[in-house]
Design a protein around this motif. Structure first.
Motif, PDB file in Angstrom:
ATOM      1  N   GLY A 219       0.791  -1.225   0.000  1.00  0.00           N
ATOM      2  CA  GLY A 219       0.000   0.000   0.000  1.00  0.00           C
ATOM      3  C   GLY A 219       0.826   1.279   0.000  1.00  0.00           C
ATOM      4  O   GLY A 219       0.303   2.354   0.291  1.00  0.00           O
ATOM      5  N   LYS A 220       2.102   1.207  -0.360  1.00  0.00           N
ATOM      6  CA  LYS A 220       2.959   2.388  -0.345  1.00  0.00           C
ATOM      7  C   LYS A 220       2.772   3.206  -1.621  1.00  0.00           C
ATOM      8  O   LYS A 220       2.872   2.676  -2.720  1.00  0.00           O
ATOM      9  CB  LYS A 220       4.429   1.968  -0.202  1.00  0.00           C
ATOM     10  CG  LYS A 220       4.749   1.320   1.135  1.00  0.00           C
ATOM     11  CD  LYS A 220       6.214   0.937   1.221  1.00  0.00           C
ATOM     12  CE  LYS A 220       6.534   0.295   2.576  1.00  0.00           C
ATOM     13  NZ  LYS A 220       7.954  -0.119   2.656  1.00  0.00           N
ATOM     14  N   THR A 221       2.506   4.507  -1.455  1.00  0.00           N
ATOM     15  CA  THR A 221       2.300   5.385  -2.603  1.00  0.00           C
ATOM     16  C   THR A 221       3.482   6.332  -2.754  1.00  0.00           C
ATOM     17  O   THR A 221       4.004   6.850  -1.769  1.00  0.00           O
ATOM     18  CB  THR A 221       1.010   6.211  -2.445  1.00  0.00           C
ATOM     19  OG1 THR A 221       1.141   7.073  -1.305  1.00  0.00           O
ATOM     20  CG2 THR A 221      -0.195   5.308  -2.244  1.00  0.00           C
ATOM     21  N   SER A 222       3.908   6.543  -4.005  1.00  0.00           N
ATOM     22  CA  SER A 222       4.978   7.484  -4.323  1.00  0.00           C
ATOM     23  C   SER A 222       4.957   7.720  -5.823  1.00  0.00           C
ATOM     24  O   SER A 222       4.214   7.074  -6.563  1.00  0.00           O
ATOM     25  CB  SER A 222       6.345   6.934  -3.893  1.00  0.00           C
ATOM     26  OG  SER A 222       6.731   5.858  -4.737  1.00  0.00           O
ATOM     27  N   PHE A 223       5.797   8.656  -6.285  1.00  0.00           N
ATOM     28  CA  PHE A 223       5.908   8.899  -7.720  1.00  0.00           C
ATOM     29  C   PHE A 223       6.306   7.623  -8.462  1.00  0.00           C
ATOM     30  O   PHE A 223       5.965   7.439  -9.632  1.00  0.00           O
ATOM     31  CB  PHE A 223       6.957   9.993  -7.992  1.00  0.00           C
ATOM     32  CG  PHE A 223       6.530  11.359  -7.553  1.00  0.00           C
ATOM     33  CD1 PHE A 223       5.240  11.827  -7.777  1.00  0.00           C
ATOM     34  CD2 PHE A 223       7.431  12.205  -6.916  1.00  0.00           C
ATOM     35  CE1 PHE A 223       4.853  13.098  -7.384  1.00  0.00           C
ATOM     36  CE2 PHE A 223       7.048  13.476  -6.515  1.00  0.00           C
ATOM     37  CZ  PHE A 223       5.752  13.923  -6.749  1.00  0.00           C
ATOM     38  N   LYS A 224       7.026   6.736  -7.781  1.00  0.00           N
ATOM     39  CA  LYS A 224       7.485   5.499  -8.414  1.00  0.00           C
ATOM     40  C   LYS A 224       6.310   4.629  -8.883  1.00  0.00           C
ATOM     41  O   LYS A 224       6.457   3.854  -9.829  1.00  0.00           O
ATOM     42  CB  LYS A 224       8.373   4.711  -7.448  1.00  0.00           C
ATOM     43  CG  LYS A 224       9.678   5.414  -7.084  1.00  0.00           C
ATOM     44  CD  LYS A 224      10.479   4.600  -6.084  1.00  0.00           C
ATOM     45  CE  LYS A 224      11.762   5.310  -5.690  1.00  0.00           C
ATOM     46  NZ  LYS A 224      12.555   4.533  -4.700  1.00  0.00           N
ATOM     47  N   CYS A 225       5.171   4.752  -8.202  1.00  0.00           N
ATOM     48  CA  CYS A 225       3.986   3.984  -8.625  1.00  0.00           C
ATOM     49  C   CYS A 225       3.585   4.359 -10.051  1.00  0.00           C
ATOM     50  O   CYS A 225       3.258   3.499 -10.866  1.00  0.00           O
ATOM     51  CB  CYS A 225       2.823   4.231  -7.672  1.00  0.00           C
ATOM     52  SG  CYS A 225       3.077   3.628  -5.993  1.00  0.00           S
ATOM     53  N   ASP A 226       3.598   5.666 -10.347  1.00  0.00           N
ATOM     54  CA  ASP A 226       3.260   6.124 -11.697  1.00  0.00           C
ATOM     55  C   ASP A 226       4.316   5.693 -12.707  1.00  0.00           C
ATOM     56  O   ASP A 226       3.989   5.370 -13.857  1.00  0.00           O
ATOM     57  CB  ASP A 226       3.126   7.645 -11.721  1.00  0.00           C
ATOM     58  CG  ASP A 226       1.839   8.141 -11.069  1.00  0.00           C
ATOM     59  OD1 ASP A 226       0.937   7.314 -10.829  1.00  0.00           O
ATOM     60  OD2 ASP A 226       1.738   9.351 -10.818  1.00  0.00           O
ATOM     61  N   ILE A 227       5.581   5.708 -12.299  1.00  0.00           N
ATOM     62  CA  ILE A 227       6.655   5.320 -13.217  1.00  0.00           C
ATOM     63  C   ILE A 227       6.527   3.846 -13.591  1.00  0.00           C
ATOM     64  O   ILE A 227       6.763   3.459 -14.748  1.00  0.00           O
ATOM     65  CB  ILE A 227       8.042   5.608 -12.596  1.00  0.00           C
ATOM     66  CG1 ILE A 227       8.198   7.100 -12.291  1.00  0.00           C
ATOM     67  CG2 ILE A 227       9.149   5.140 -13.525  1.00  0.00           C
ATOM     68  CD1 ILE A 227       8.019   8.000 -13.494  1.00  0.00           C
TER      69      ILE A 227
END
Length: 249
Positions: A219-227
């Motif tokens: 459940g960790k969200t960060s810009f890396k999710c979009d990448i």
């Protein structure tokens, strides 16, 4: 000044996006009739609305409940849209909040139930979403237009990340619209969040195959999710499938 004139001024960039009357959105969509329906997703239905000058807009209608979206999610999408202005991000025109009543049979009685809905108005992109083009045209799509689509998505995402600090969290081909010149525009910010408020989420949302492993697992969200999602889309545009084909094939 009539409500339709206000919307025309917003389209001409003479006014900022603002609260739009429900009556106007009902009028231009012919009361959200089925023949004007142009799309449906997990968080709402999208209708085509035509103004008196012939200009077409898109109207997204969302019922607010535990299954679709809550007020927090709506405010998140609204705030994300109000702060964006980029050629590779769909243009936001206005919003409306509405509550109406519908009859519902409960036990032996018929009661009136309050239904809350939130309505968003956008520019109309008439060439469909990217997934339609991957399905229908990829075999005949030359590398140069594929590259331009990829570059446009990257520019839009870079703008969201670096200038607006917004994580989209649901980047996938159905949420990328193509205009008549195949310029991609990122849309559907229902799951987006500010990176400043990024945290670990209990409930997971998104589409299988495009969700980053750290988000799906922890459940960790960060810009890396979009990448991660972007990488899947690029692979899909380059090869026609989400995963890298067998190197021996």
């Amino acid at each position: 000044m009539s409500a339709e004139t206000v919307l025309e001024r917003i389209l001409n960039r003479d006014e900022e996006p603002r609260d739009l009357p429900l009556a106007l959105l009902q009028h231009i969509t012919k009361h959200f009739c089925e023949e004007n329906k142009i799309g449906q997703g997990g968080f709402g239905e999208v209708y085509k609305g035509e103004l008196r000058n012939g200009i077409v807009v898109a109207v997204k209608r969302i019922d607010v409940n535990q299954i679709t979206i809550d007020d927090v999610s709506f405010r998140r999408e609204f705030n994300s849209l109000m702060n964006t202005n980029h050629q590779n991000v769909v243009r936001f025109l206005g919003f409306c909040s509405n509550t109406h009543h519908i009859p519902r049979k409960e036990a032996r009685e018929i009661n009136l139930v309050n239904v809350r809905e939130r309505i968003l108005c956008f520019e109309y992109i008439g060439n469909g979403s990217l997934d339609k083009h991957i399905t229908d045209e990829l075999r005949g799509l030359e590398w140069e237009p594929r590259y331009e689509i990829i570059a446009g998505i990257c520019k839009g995402l870079l703008y969201l990340h670096e200038q607006k600090k917004i994580i989209h969290m649901d980047l996938k081909p159905p949420n990328i619209l193509l205009d008549d010149h195949k310029v991609p525009k990122i849309t559907d910010f229902g799951l987006s969040r500010s990176n400043d408020k990024s945290h670990t989420m209990g409930h997971r949302f998104g589409t299988a195959g495009y969700i980053a492993p750290e988000y799906e697992k922890d459940g960790k969200t960060s810009f890396k999710c979009d990448i991660y999602s972007l990488g899947v889309i690029i692979t899909e545009l380059a090869t026609g499938c989400k995963t890298v084909p067998d190197k021996n094939n």
